[in-house]
Design an enzyme around this catalytic site. Structure first.
Site, PDB file in Angstrom:
ATOM      1  N   GLY A  22     -29.687   8.461  -7.688  1.00 27.20           N
ATOM      2  CA  GLY A  22     -28.767   7.885  -8.657  1.00 27.20           C
ATOM      3  C   GLY A  22     -28.000   6.729  -8.054  1.00 27.20           C
ATOM      4  O   GLY A  22     -28.448   6.112  -7.085  1.00 27.20           O
ATOM      5  N   CYS A  23     -26.851   6.444  -8.592  1.00 25.01           N
ATOM      6  CA  CYS A  23     -26.031   5.317  -8.142  1.00 25.01           C
ATOM      7  C   CYS A  23     -25.811   5.387  -6.640  1.00 25.01           C
ATOM      8  O   CYS A  23     -25.255   6.356  -6.130  1.00 25.01           O
ATOM      9  CB  CYS A  23     -24.695   5.325  -8.869  1.00 25.01           C
ATOM     10  SG  CYS A  23     -23.567   4.035  -8.298  1.00 25.01           S
ATOM     11  N   PHE A  24     -26.246   4.358  -5.931  1.00 29.21           N
ATOM     12  CA  PHE A  24     -26.215   4.412  -4.468  1.00 29.21           C
ATOM     13  C   PHE A  24     -24.817   4.408  -3.870  1.00 29.21           C
ATOM     14  O   PHE A  24     -24.627   4.823  -2.744  1.00 29.21           O
ATOM     15  CB  PHE A  24     -27.096   3.355  -3.823  1.00 29.21           C
ATOM     16  CG  PHE A  24     -26.957   1.920  -4.283  1.00 29.21           C
ATOM     17  CD1 PHE A  24     -25.793   1.385  -4.803  1.00 29.21           C
ATOM     18  CD2 PHE A  24     -28.059   1.076  -4.170  1.00 29.21           C
ATOM     19  CE1 PHE A  24     -25.707   0.057  -5.181  1.00 29.21           C
ATOM     20  CE2 PHE A  24     -27.980  -0.259  -4.551  1.00 29.21           C
ATOM     21  CZ  PHE A  24     -26.798  -0.765  -5.059  1.00 29.21           C
ATOM     22  N   TRP A  25     -23.803   3.996  -4.614  1.00 32.19           N
ATOM     23  CA  TRP A  25     -22.436   4.027  -4.086  1.00 32.19           C
ATOM     24  C   TRP A  25     -22.021   5.458  -3.749  1.00 32.19           C
ATOM     25  O   TRP A  25     -21.514   5.741  -2.688  1.00 32.19           O
ATOM     26  CB  TRP A  25     -21.437   3.459  -5.080  1.00 32.19           C
ATOM     27  CG  TRP A  25     -21.603   2.013  -5.418  1.00 32.19           C
ATOM     28  CD1 TRP A  25     -22.247   1.049  -4.697  1.00 32.19           C
ATOM     29  CD2 TRP A  25     -21.084   1.366  -6.578  1.00 32.19           C
ATOM     30  NE1 TRP A  25     -22.165  -0.151  -5.338  1.00 32.19           N
ATOM     31  CE2 TRP A  25     -21.457   0.008  -6.498  1.00 32.19           C
ATOM     32  CE3 TRP A  25     -20.341   1.798  -7.664  1.00 32.19           C
ATOM     33  CZ2 TRP A  25     -21.113  -0.923  -7.472  1.00 32.19           C
ATOM     34  CZ3 TRP A  25     -19.995   0.873  -8.643  1.00 32.19           C
ATOM     35  CH2 TRP A  25     -20.383  -0.475  -8.536  1.00 32.19           C
TER      36      TRP A  25
END
Length: 184
Positions: A22-25
């Site tokens: 998912g969102c790499f952050w």
């Protein structure tokens, strides 16, 4: 085009693994919190395993859904301090690997779950971790995590690296947390 981040720090004994969740952050943030000073050498966010003929990959292109790249992290780690099995155990517990092209409200191929290996040993570790996670954490749901060779990698833009450290309180996908009980 590279397979390994040109900017990731390594040592003579470190290994690399590439993961999409998912969102790499949020993925980067959780791995940093869990494993910093415990065998994690470095972590970079970037884009993995998209359409190889495309060039100049960037966030805007990946978010368009037309590149088939996933948002991913590349992890450099010391296996004597931080075994791959621990990394993969956290990977399967910190996101929902049973959703196709989605994590929480984030939808699109860039948010798929994937383990991108470079060696047969990593492939076998990924398969074993998936099977264990299936039994332990997702017994009533099917894990859809891609397990395939790492074919291509691009570092994400500098402003994405350590985004949540630089922007405390920035967006975090609500599906990124460490599960303590099986998915209902």
């Amino acid at each position: 085009m590279a397979i390994i981040s040109p900017t990731i720090k390594t040592t003579s004994s470190s290994k690399l693994i590439t993961l999409a969740a998912g969102c790499f952050w949020g993925v980067e943030h959780i791995f940093n919190k869990q494993f910093r000073n415990q065998g994690l050498v470095d972590i970079k966010v970037g884009y993995a395993n998209g359409i190889e003929s495309l060039t100049d990959i960037n966030y805007r292109k990946v978010c368009s859904g037309e590149t088939n790249f996933s948002e991913a992290v590349q992890i450099s780690y010391e296996p004597a301090q931080l075994p791959l099995s621990e990394i993969l155990n956290l990977f399967f517990r910190m996101h929902d690997p049973t959703t196709v092209n989605r994590q929480g409200p984030d939808q699109g191929t860039q948010y798929r779950s994937g383990i991108y290996y470079q060696t047969e040993e990593e492939k076998q570790a990924a398969l074993a971790a998936r099977d264990e996670a299936q039994k332990t954490w997702y017994p009533n749901h099917h894990i859809v995590t891609q397990i395939e060779p790492l074919k291509i990698w691009y570092d994400a833009e500098d402003y994405h690296q350590e985004y949540l450290i630089k922007n405390p309180g920035g967006y975090e996908c609500p599906s990124h947390f460490i599960r303590t009980s099986p998915k209902a």
